[in-house]
Design an enzyme around this catalytic site. Structure first.
Site, mmCIF file in Angstrom:
data_model
loop_
_atom_site.group_PDB
_atom_site.id
_atom_site.type_symbol
_atom_site.label_atom_id
_atom_site.label_comp_id
_atom_site.label_asym_id
_atom_site.label_seq_id
_atom_site.Cartn_x
_atom_site.Cartn_y
_atom_site.Cartn_z
ATOM 1 N N CYS A 75 0.832 -1.215 0.000
ATOM 2 C CA CYS A 75 0.000 0.000 0.000
ATOM 3 C C CYS A 75 0.861 1.258 0.000
ATOM 4 C CB CYS A 75 -0.963 -0.002 1.180
ATOM 5 S SG CYS A 75 -0.182 -0.217 2.813
ATOM 6 N N HIS A 188 -2.586 0.685 7.320
ATOM 7 C CA HIS A 188 -2.759 0.899 5.889
ATOM 8 C C HIS A 188 -2.231 2.283 5.513
ATOM 9 C CE1 HIS A 188 -4.295 0.022 1.963
ATOM 10 N NE2 HIS A 188 -5.147 1.033 1.960
ATOM 11 N N ASP A 206 -8.173 4.940 -1.640
ATOM 12 C CA ASP A 206 -7.664 3.665 -1.159
ATOM 13 C C ASP A 206 -7.024 2.860 -2.287
ATOM 14 O OD1 ASP A 206 -7.283 1.150 0.044
ATOM 15 O OD2 ASP A 206 -8.991 1.467 1.370
#
Length: 245
Positions: A75, A188, A206
Site C-alpha cells: 500500500c 494501511h 484507497d
C-alpha cells in the site's frame, strides 16, 4: 438550462469515477461492505460531497495516476508511485513500457537510496512504517514532512490537510489503522484527495481497490486511526506531506 448543466456535471463526475477504476485495472468490484460511518465516493452522497468540496485540487492528478497495490503489503509503495507520478518527478525506465519512463511498483526500488531506508523484500513481508514511508519518498529528492499523530493534534492535521488539498503541486499520504474506522483490519497507507468543509470529511483514495473503494471519512475518526501505535516502530502512525524540492 441550469438543471441540464448540473445533470451533465454529475454525469461527468460519475464517468470520471468509473474511468478511474477502469484505468487502474479490472478490480472494479469491492468485496467488503462499508461501515455506516464511511461514504463511498461512487454513491449519490459521495458525489454530492465531492461537488460541494472546495479542497479537491489533488483529486484530479491522483485519479490519472491511480493504481492498485501489487500485493497486500505494498500500500505504501502504490501510494508513493501515485504521488511521484502526479508531481512529475523524473522517473526510471519501466521495462514493460520501454522506452517510456514512469514510476511503477516494480521499478520504484531501482533507486539505490531506497535500499538504505528499507528493502523491497522487507516491505513485501511486512509493509512499511511512517518514517520509512517518508524516507523512501525523500530518496527521490522531493520535500517531505513526516508527522506522527502523537506529536501533533487533530486541529493541526485538519489545517495542514485542508491547505494541502487546496494547493497544486503537493500531496498528503496517510498511515492509519483500518479497524479504527470500521474496516478490516491492520495498518494501511493511501493518499488523501479532497476535504469537505461542511461535513468535516476527508476523501481517501484507497489503493487496495480489490477491497475498498475511495471513501469519505470524518476527520476526527481518521485522526483517531492515525493516533494508534504501529507495533513495528513503537510510534504512532500519522501523515506525510510531499512536494517538489
Amino acid at each position: 438550462m441550469r438543471n441540464r448543466h448540473k445533470q451533465t456535471v454529475k454525469l461527468s463526475l460519475k464517468a470520471l469515477i468509473v474511468g478511474v477504476y477502469i484505468a487502474a485495472g479490472n478490480a472494479v468490484a469491492q468485496t467488503l461492505p462499508l461501515a455506516p460511518n464511511l461514504i463511498n465516493l461512487n454513491s449519490p452522497q459521495g458525489e454530492e460531497l465531492f461537488n460541494k468540496s472546495k479542497s479537491k485540487v489533488d483529486f484530479f492528478p491522483l485519479s490519472t495516476q491511480f493504481v492498485t497495490q501489487n500485493n497486500q503489503a505494498y500500500c505504501g509503495v502504490a501510494s508513493i508511485v501515485m504521488v511521484l507520478n502526479s508531481l512529475g518527478i523524473p522517473a526510471p525506465e519501466a521495462p514493460q513500457y520501454k522506452p517510456y519512463k514512469i514510476f511503477t511498483q516494480e521499478n520504484f526500488f531501482s533507486n539505490q537510496k531506497t535500499n538504505k531506508v528499507v528493502t523491497a523484500e522487507v516491505v513485501s513481508r511486512q509493509g512499511m512504517t511512517l518514517d520509512q514511508l517518508g524516507g523512501l519518498i525523500a530518496s527521490y529528492d522531493v520535500k517531505v514532512e513526516v508527522y506522527h499523530a502523537g506529536d501533533t493534534s487533530l486541529e493541526k492535521f485538519r489545517k495542514l490537510a485542508t491547505e494541502n488539498l487546496k494547493q497544486p503541486g503537493n500531496f498528503i499520504i496517510i498511515n492509519y489503522l483500518r479497524k479504527a474506522i470500521g474496516q478490516e483490519t491492520g495498518g494501511h497507507i493511501s493518499p488523501l484527495a479532497a476535504y469537505d468543509e461542511q461535513t468535516d470529511r476527508l476523501l481517501i483514495m484507497d489503493v487496495s481497490r480489490y477491497k475498498y473503494p475511495p471513501i469519505w471519512v470524518k476527520a476526527e475518526d481518521l485522526w483517531k486511526a492515525m493516533a494508534t501505535t504501529d507495533t513495528t516502530s513503537g510510534k504512532t502512525r500519522g501523515f506525510v506531506l510531499v512536494s517538489k524540492s
